[in-house]
Design an enzyme around this catalytic site. Sequence first.
Site, PDB file in Angstrom:
ATOM      1  N   ASP A   1     -10.620   2.659 100.280  1.00 57.52           N
ATOM      2  CA  ASP A   1     -10.965   2.097  98.974  1.00 57.52           C
ATOM      3  C   ASP A   1     -10.546   0.628  98.974  1.00 57.52           C
ATOM      4  OD1 ASP A   1     -11.171   1.252  96.376  1.00 57.52           O
ATOM      5  OD2 ASP A   1      -9.988   2.891  95.511  1.00 57.52           O
TER       6      ASP A   1
ATOM      7  N   LYS B   1     -13.774  -6.710  90.981  1.00 59.25           N
ATOM      8  CA  LYS B   1     -12.536  -7.418  91.328  1.00 59.25           C
ATOM      9  C   LYS B   1     -12.812  -8.611  92.231  1.00 59.25           C
ATOM     10  CE  LYS B   1     -10.237  -3.503  89.864  1.00 59.25           C
ATOM     11  NZ  LYS B   1     -10.228  -2.064  90.046  1.00 59.25           N
TER      12      LYS B   1
ATOM     13  N   TRP C   1      -4.173   4.528  92.271  1.00 57.37           N
ATOM     14  CA  TRP C   1      -5.566   4.746  92.665  1.00 57.37           C
ATOM     15  C   TRP C   1      -5.672   5.815  93.737  1.00 57.37           C
ATOM     16  CZ3 TRP C   1      -8.755   3.809  89.160  1.00 57.37           C
ATOM     17  CH2 TRP C   1      -8.612   2.696  88.318  1.00 57.37           C
TER      18      TRP C   1
HETATM   19  C1  PLP Z   1     -10.263  -0.795  89.937  1.00 58.27           C
HETATM   20  C2  PLP Z   1     -10.066   0.165  91.033  1.00 58.27           C
HETATM   21  C3  PLP Z   1     -10.701   1.422  91.045  1.00 58.27           C
HETATM   22  C4  PLP Z   1     -11.576   1.908  89.906  1.00 58.27           C
HETATM   23  O1  PLP Z   1     -12.746   1.219  89.863  1.00 58.27           O
HETATM   24  P1  PLP Z   1     -13.908   1.591  88.816  1.00 58.27           P
HETATM   25  O2  PLP Z   1     -15.017   0.737  89.321  1.00 58.27           O
HETATM   26  O3  PLP Z   1     -13.417   1.209  87.459  1.00 58.27           O
HETATM   27  O4  PLP Z   1     -14.196   3.023  88.928  1.00 58.27           O
HETATM   28  C5  PLP Z   1     -10.490   2.240  92.123  1.00 58.27           C
HETATM   29  N1  PLP Z   1      -9.706   1.863  93.151  1.00 58.27           N
HETATM   30  C6  PLP Z   1      -9.080   0.667  93.172  1.00 58.27           C
HETATM   31  C7  PLP Z   1      -8.220   0.312  94.342  1.00 58.27           C
HETATM   32  C8  PLP Z   1      -9.241  -0.212  92.122  1.00 58.27           C
HETATM   33  O5  PLP Z   1      -8.621  -1.402  92.144  1.00 58.27           O
END
Ligand code: PLP
Length: 361
Positions: free
Chosen positions: A172, A196, A102
Amino acid sequence: MKRVFNFSAGLAMLPQAVLEQAQAEMLDWNGSGMSVMEMSHRGKEFMSIAAQAEADLREIMAIPANYKVLFLQGGASSQFAMIPMNLLRGKTTADYVDTGDWSAKAIKEARRFAEVNVVASTKEGNYTSVPAFETWQCSADAAYLHYTPNETIRGVEFPWVPATGDVPLVADLSSTILSRPVDVSKYALIYAGAQKNIGLAGLTLVIVREDLLGETVVGTPAMFDYKIHADNDSMYNTPPTYAWYLAGLVFQWVKQQGGLAGMAAINQRKAEKLYAAIEASGGFYNSPVAANCRSWMNVPFTLANAELDKPFLAEAAQAGLTTLKGHRSVGGMRASIYNAMPEAGVDALVSFMQDFAQKNG
Ligand SMILES: *Cc1c(COP(=O)(O)O)cnc(C)c1O
């Protein structure tokens, strides 16, 4: 009805109590005669749902008053672009830490707008550790520093927060938000896709210090401008109303678990049980991640004999333990044990793993 323990990394389980409340309110929210899905986002009913969700989030995360909370769309992946568009603020360089898939995606996107300085990377070690802060090669004039506190795919979680001084810190938190307390004041911006640890796909949370808003790169579309969203209370266009409502139910549920301190205690216990089972297996199961940065949320593990992967997955599914297959880039297994995974789910997985090792070891 038989519900499984779903160890998916996202989309992921939701608290059963939340689903039951959503079900009870499906046809008639609070005497309105409407489903939340049918309400105008500008009507008084939805406005009250939206305001309550924000107030509850502010309370559980102790978000200071000088931060805006935005309920956006586009996923965390849109943030990979929105961050440089909004936070470069006349500068050309941004610092990024590369600790996994990521981080790497965020870096790739930022390169469209900025000179990206990768201050540290653990790619050579297959992204299984966190780089010591003393080794980071930060630039003198970075607009901000971006990192990924929890790398969802490889299960690497920072046990500390980088002290970047005056350089705005951007994180993030997609796969770890609400799992433990965070000191929001250490960050300039926190973002997270909701699917998540918050709720439904389609909602992305952004928590941003308001003095950073209002200076976007030339050509930034309105929908990518934080200030426009902030000035319009995240209703510049039609927001993802049902996902916003469901996030609000999750925030109330988190409060009932004792807030983030309560969540952290449960999450730590769940993670420790699972890592302990891996360690106690005498090498039958292995964790590829350095011991000091093993994620509480995503637990990858391998079987010493990869030929047992398929039977492991099939028998686990039979036992109601699903979606344990590791990410295609890593292989092996990954158990994602977000807030909504009950401790009983982890207990069931641990005892399944012990039985499976006994039979096949
Ligand atoms: C799942 C995830 C993403 C991507 O998320 P989307 O909502 O599908 O764009 C980005 N960063 C992390 C750490 C993730 O777990």
